[in-house]
Design an enzyme around this catalytic site. Sequence first.
Site, PDB file in Angstrom:
ATOM      1  N   ASN A 150     -57.562  53.461  35.453  1.00 31.57           N
ATOM      2  CA  ASN A 150     -57.273  53.130  36.852  1.00 31.57           C
ATOM      3  C   ASN A 150     -58.525  53.407  37.689  1.00 31.57           C
ATOM      4  O   ASN A 150     -59.016  54.539  37.741  1.00 31.57           O
ATOM      5  CB  ASN A 150     -56.095  53.997  37.329  1.00 31.57           C
ATOM      6  N   HIS A 165     -60.018  54.850  42.606  1.00 30.17           N
ATOM      7  CA  HIS A 165     -60.811  55.801  43.388  1.00 30.17           C
ATOM      8  C   HIS A 165     -62.295  55.463  43.445  1.00 30.17           C
ATOM      9  O   HIS A 165     -63.038  56.069  44.217  1.00 30.17           O
ATOM     10  CB  HIS A 165     -60.526  57.231  42.936  1.00 30.17           C
ATOM     11  N   HIS A 168     -54.136  49.621  41.845  1.00 27.98           N
ATOM     12  CA  HIS A 168     -52.928  49.643  42.677  1.00 27.98           C
ATOM     13  C   HIS A 168     -53.274  49.012  44.018  1.00 27.98           C
ATOM     14  O   HIS A 168     -54.058  49.583  44.789  1.00 27.98           O
ATOM     15  CB  HIS A 168     -52.478  51.101  42.852  1.00 27.98           C
ATOM     16  N   ARG A 180     -52.235  48.613  47.397  1.00 29.12           N
ATOM     17  CA  ARG A 180     -51.251  49.209  48.309  1.00 29.12           C
ATOM     18  C   ARG A 180     -51.095  48.359  49.552  1.00 29.12           C
ATOM     19  O   ARG A 180     -52.024  47.694  49.989  1.00 29.12           O
ATOM     20  CB  ARG A 180     -51.705  50.621  48.718  1.00 29.12           C
ATOM     21  N   ARG A 229     -55.532  50.992  51.305  1.00 28.31           N
ATOM     22  CA  ARG A 229     -56.387  52.161  51.564  1.00 28.31           C
ATOM     23  C   ARG A 229     -57.555  52.246  50.584  1.00 28.31           C
ATOM     24  O   ARG A 229     -58.548  52.892  50.874  1.00 28.31           O
ATOM     25  CB  ARG A 229     -55.566  53.453  51.516  1.00 28.31           C
ATOM     26  N   GLU A 250     -50.752  47.338  39.730  1.00 29.51           N
ATOM     27  CA  GLU A 250     -49.618  48.126  40.232  1.00 29.51           C
ATOM     28  C   GLU A 250     -49.318  47.677  41.657  1.00 29.51           C
ATOM     29  O   GLU A 250     -50.223  47.653  42.494  1.00 29.51           O
ATOM     30  CB  GLU A 250     -49.974  49.614  40.271  1.00 29.51           C
ATOM     31  N   THR A 256     -48.726  58.030  44.279  1.00 31.65           N
ATOM     32  CA  THR A 256     -47.350  57.721  43.883  1.00 31.65           C
ATOM     33  C   THR A 256     -46.640  59.015  43.494  1.00 31.65           C
ATOM     34  O   THR A 256     -47.143  59.787  42.684  1.00 31.65           O
ATOM     35  CB  THR A 256     -47.355  56.742  42.684  1.00 31.65           C
ATOM     36  N   GLU A 292     -43.333  52.446  32.285  1.00 30.67           N
ATOM     37  CA  GLU A 292     -44.352  53.503  32.285  1.00 30.67           C
ATOM     38  C   GLU A 292     -43.671  54.789  32.706  1.00 30.67           C
ATOM     39  O   GLU A 292     -43.084  54.863  33.796  1.00 30.67           O
ATOM     40  CB  GLU A 292     -45.489  53.155  33.251  1.00 30.67           C
ATOM     41  N   HIS A 336     -50.021  59.220  35.168  1.00 28.67           N
ATOM     42  CA  HIS A 336     -50.057  59.920  36.446  1.00 28.67           C
ATOM     43  C   HIS A 336     -50.381  61.397  36.243  1.00 28.67           C
ATOM     44  O   HIS A 336     -49.650  62.112  35.575  1.00 28.67           O
ATOM     45  CB  HIS A 336     -48.767  59.794  37.265  1.00 28.67           C
TER      46      HIS A 336
HETATM   47  N1  PXP Z   1     -49.685  55.208  36.753  1.00 30.10           N
HETATM   48  C1  PXP Z   1     -49.233  54.880  37.980  1.00 30.10           C
HETATM   49  C2  PXP Z   1     -47.973  54.083  38.094  1.00 30.10           C
HETATM   50  C3  PXP Z   1     -49.924  55.265  39.142  1.00 30.10           C
HETATM   51  O1  PXP Z   1     -49.449  54.924  40.360  1.00 30.10           O
HETATM   52  C4  PXP Z   1     -51.133  55.974  38.996  1.00 30.10           C
HETATM   53  C5  PXP Z   1     -51.914  56.370  40.214  1.00 30.10           C
HETATM   54  O2  PXP Z   1     -52.267  55.242  40.947  1.00 30.10           O
HETATM   55  C6  PXP Z   1     -51.584  56.277  37.701  1.00 30.10           C
HETATM   56  C7  PXP Z   1     -50.830  55.902  36.606  1.00 30.10           C
HETATM   57  C8  PXP Z   1     -52.862  57.027  37.463  1.00 30.10           C
HETATM   58  O3  PXP Z   1     -52.733  58.319  37.923  1.00 30.10           O
HETATM   59  P1  PXP Z   1     -54.006  59.291  37.979  1.00 30.10           P
HETATM   60  O4  PXP Z   1     -54.966  58.686  38.954  1.00 30.10           O
HETATM   61  O5  PXP Z   1     -53.435  60.578  38.419  1.00 30.10           O
HETATM   62  O6  PXP Z   1     -54.573  59.316  36.592  1.00 30.10           O
END
Ligand code: PXP
Length: 248
Positions: free
Chosen positions: A6, A9, A42, A44, A48, A69, A100, A152, A192
């Site tokens: 992901n 960031h 993701h 949003r 953001r 996402e 999330t 997931e 997550h």
């Molecule tokens: N899975 C989902 C559904 C998420 O919303 C996120 C965060 O956007 C992640 C995985 C990844 O989480 P992390 O950034 O904490 O690894």
Amino acid sequence: MRLYVNIDHVATVREARGTDEPDPVRAAVLVELAGADGITVHLREDRRHVQDRDVRLLAETCRTALNLEIAAEPEMIRIATELRPMQVTLVPERRDEVTTEGGLDLGGEARLERLRRAIDPLADAGIRVSLFVDPDREALEASAALGVPAIELHTGEYANARSSEAKEREVDRLREAAELGSTLGLSVHAGHGLTYENVLPVARIAPIEELNIGHSIVSRAVFAGLEGAVRDMLELLRGARGRGPNSE
Ligand code: PXP
């Protein structure tokens, strides 16, 4: 076991300055070259971090697989059906949350109907649909009843567990949910809050096929790359003296 990275960031850092770097689309190329199985972003409602432009370019340029996402909202479903990422993961979204906070609420006919209205057009567009759910029996049974191919499992509670007993309890919960998901014919993903420190007990749960990891990998990338970035700037500055007409 597939790793989807992901890269939200990377976009967060860009948005902090409202400039064009670092570009998550360029980050995706490096993530793929490093061997990841897919890219997750993701989009949003408040934009953001990831922007529509990022998703459009990623949908065009990803060589592996793009997992988008989104919340189950008409605007997002329209974007997804237009861009056709390989996979869409439906997630709950609250404007004031930092990230999330839990899985989808699958209780009640109204919520299920809202999800059906999101899932059907995505599936019709040939997109693989996954639901982000808490590791609970009811959520898994409801997901299977909705006919999606994948779920997931939310690993946030595991990630937040402090004592070793609480961690073990959460791993057991994830394992039981993964096994039930697999029995129900669902592909089981998880994610997550997973980090270099806590990922292994989850990675050892056999039915889990795919992990989505973001924040921890991007955080490590900052440290892994910081020394080199400082050296590059020092080299540039040293080269500036003694070369140009204004050199001292
Ligand atoms: N899975 C989902 C559904 C998420 O919303 C996120 C965060 O956007 C992640 C995985 C990844 O989480 P992390 O950034 O904490 O690894």
